[in-house]
Design a protein around this motif. Structure first.
Motif, PDB file in Angstrom:
ATOM      1  N   LEU A   1     155.860  53.924  75.948  1.00 42.73           N
ATOM      2  CA  LEU A   1     155.602  53.809  77.380  1.00 42.73           C
ATOM      3  C   LEU A   1     154.568  54.849  77.800  1.00 42.73           C
ATOM      4  O   LEU A   1     154.681  56.030  77.467  1.00 42.73           O
TER       5      LEU A   1
ATOM      6  N   LEU B   1     161.767  53.881  84.469  1.00 46.67           N
ATOM      7  CA  LEU B   1     160.978  53.226  83.424  1.00 46.67           C
ATOM      8  C   LEU B   1     161.352  53.760  82.046  1.00 46.67           C
ATOM      9  O   LEU B   1     161.490  52.991  81.074  1.00 46.67           O
TER      10      LEU B   1
ATOM     11  N   VAL C   1     151.355  51.218  84.464  1.00 46.67           N
ATOM     12  CA  VAL C   1     152.374  51.292  83.408  1.00 46.67           C
ATOM     13  C   VAL C   1     151.898  50.486  82.211  1.00 46.67           C
ATOM     14  O   VAL C   1     151.526  49.316  82.351  1.00 46.67           O
TER      15      VAL C   1
ATOM     16  N   LEU D   1     160.794  44.895  81.239  1.00 41.91           N
ATOM     17  CA  LEU D   1     160.814  46.163  81.975  1.00 41.91           C
ATOM     18  C   LEU D   1     160.600  45.919  83.464  1.00 41.91           C
ATOM     19  O   LEU D   1     161.302  46.497  84.312  1.00 41.91           O
TER      20      LEU D   1
ATOM     21  N   THR E   1     152.465  56.059  81.465  1.00 41.93           N
ATOM     22  CA  THR E   1     152.339  55.866  82.911  1.00 41.93           C
ATOM     23  C   THR E   1     151.257  56.781  83.474  1.00 41.93           C
ATOM     24  O   THR E   1     151.053  57.890  82.983  1.00 41.93           O
TER      25      THR E   1
ATOM     26  N   VAL F   1     162.780  50.965  79.320  1.00 37.58           N
ATOM     27  CA  VAL F   1     161.799  50.346  78.434  1.00 37.58           C
ATOM     28  C   VAL F   1     162.528  49.825  77.195  1.00 37.58           C
ATOM     29  O   VAL F   1     163.268  50.559  76.538  1.00 37.58           O
TER      30      VAL F   1
END
Length: 449
Positions: free
Chosen positions: A347, A337, A204, A232, A349, A341
């Motif tokens: 973000l 997530l 992440v 987070l 991933t 966030v």
């Protein structure tokens, strides 16, 4: 029983020598530089079963590491038993952490008894040795037909195992599959592993800046990425320490007592640390999801400058409960997530790898035969039906490939084996019981037909 026990004791010195010879081969499948050692290990395993009169072959699929398949026919009408183990091992890491050379088997005392210390002495070359010991007890008078399958890439995720199982399905088909890659509940207390958690690993990254800027000039207005990532990460657990990702499954665990003092000793927890989560200890360890941060990319404290960090990255390791799927877990984690966030950070991933959870139906004649064998080998102590918090994803592959077979998950490890760590060790008295138990299991399966 006394005759079988005596025969087990008679084969143990030779089995011990064969195990030590295997351990000296540095078959670290994760190290490309030691691919030749992995091949040499497969050849050594093949030679051991050649000597026992098995029809053997070294096989691989899709460019994977070499595995060994061996076959020996038992009496007409007898069931076929597939015995699994793996000959590859984990990296030994820093030799300074070992009390003896990691690839030189060394016997010495431990708090729980005499052990043989070396990488692979337990996980899982002792699994190979246990199979071999039981077979030597019977020689050419096997009570069952036996197929050996010794894999060469379990420690790197068994990536080509599905292809191997598909390509050699007819050769590997069996009535009972014994997977010797787990452990026992305690010294003197055998176990059958009946559930294992699955695994999702995800990287992440959060980004708040296109480049680093002065913390004095921009701090207080622009969020730095480390602070953003920390917030987070903090959303992933509730105040009690349970995983706070919605949509994950959890199931009840067997009623097994795990005493507090044993938990402290085996986990290495500091005296004042508090346990996280709710439910019984074995539920939290075996049948509920767990989530840990196993890596973090960030500037080191020494030499850190007064700048706002533009991007920060962590690795999430999430164990999923039996009954859940990796597809569901990935979707739930991704959704969490994205929802949490903070401050509009970007973000990103990446799913690193996954492995399915396993729940085994531990009923039927094969399990009856196994429980009787274990109780006999451990002098009347009944085996525990044990869960494992870690993941062995390939077991789900066997269940899918051979749905008609009874799959028994056994092993040679105990709570102080330290598999994957420094000073991995095989408890020698327990190893003798494991060999005896497998001998009795083959006897029982042959008698039951």
């Amino acid at each position: 029983m006394s005759d079988l026990r005596a025969r087990v004791q008679s084969v143990l010195p030779g089995i011990r020598k064969d195990l030590e010879d295997l351990v000296r081969i540095e078959s670290v499948s994760a190290d490309p530089a030691r691919a030749g050692e992995v091949r040499r290990s497969a050849e050594a395993v093949r030679a051991l079963f050649d000597a026992e009169g098995f029809r053997t072959a070294i096989v691989s699929a899709d460019g994977g590491a070499p595995a060994v398949i061996a076959h020996k026919v038992g009496p007409p009408g007898a069931p076929t038993v597939l015995l699994y183990a793996h000959h590859d091992v984990q990296p030994e890491n820093d030799h300074a952490d070992w009390d003896s050379a990691p690839f030189e088997p060394t016997e010495r005392d431990s708090p729980t008894g005499r052990r043989l210390f070396a990488r692979g002495a337990a996980d899982d070359k002792a699994g190979i040795a246990a199979h071999l010991g039981a077979l030597r007890v019977f020689g050419d008078d096997l009570p069952v037909t036996v197929t050996m399958f010794i894999e060469g890439e379990e420690e790197v995720g068994s990536e080509t195992l599905p292809a191997l199982l598909a390509e050699h399905r007819d050769r590997l088909s069996a009535d009972v599959i014994v997977i010797a890659d787990s452990g026992n509940w305690d010294i003197g207390v055998p176990a059958l592993t009946t559930s294992l958690r699955g695994l999702v690993r995800m990287d992440v990254e959060v980004r708040t800046l296109t480049h680093a800027v002065h913390s004095g000039m921009w701090g207080g207005l622009v969020p730095d990425a480390l602070m953003t990532l920390s917030r987070l990460i903090a959303t992933l657990h509730d105040d009690a320490g349970d995983v706070a990702v919605d949509g994950l499954e959890a199931t009840p665990a067997a009623e097994v007592e795990y005493p507090e003092e044993r938990l402290r000793a085996e986990s290495g927890a500091t005296p004042d640390v508090q346990w996280i989560g709710t439910g019984s200890s074995v539920e939290r360890l075996w049948t509920k999801p767990a989530l840990s941060i196993t890596g973090l990319d960030a500037p080191k404290v020494d030499g850190a400058s007064n700048t706002l960090v533009p991007a920060a990255r962590c690795r999430i390791s999430m164990r999923i409960a039996p009954g859940d799927t990796t597809a569901n877990a990935v979707a739930c984690l991704q959704r969490h997530l994205e929802r949490h966030v903070p401050w509009g950070a970007t973000l990103s991933t990446t799913v690193v790898d996954t492995g399915e959870a396993t729940a085994i139906d531990a009923t039927g004649p094969a399990y009856d035969a196994a429980r009787a064998a274990f109780a006999e080998a451990w002098d009347g102590t009944e085996p525990v039906d044990m869960g494992v918090g870690g993941s062995i994803p390939f077991i789900a592959e066997f269940l899918d490939a051979f749905p008609q077979a009874s799959v028994l998950v056994t092993g040679v490890e105990d709570p102080d084996t330290r598999a994957h760590g420094a000073n991995e060790g095989l408890h020698l008295a327990e190893f003798e019981r494991v060999v005896l138990a497998e001998t009795l299991l083959l006897r029982n399966l042959g008698a039951r037909g």
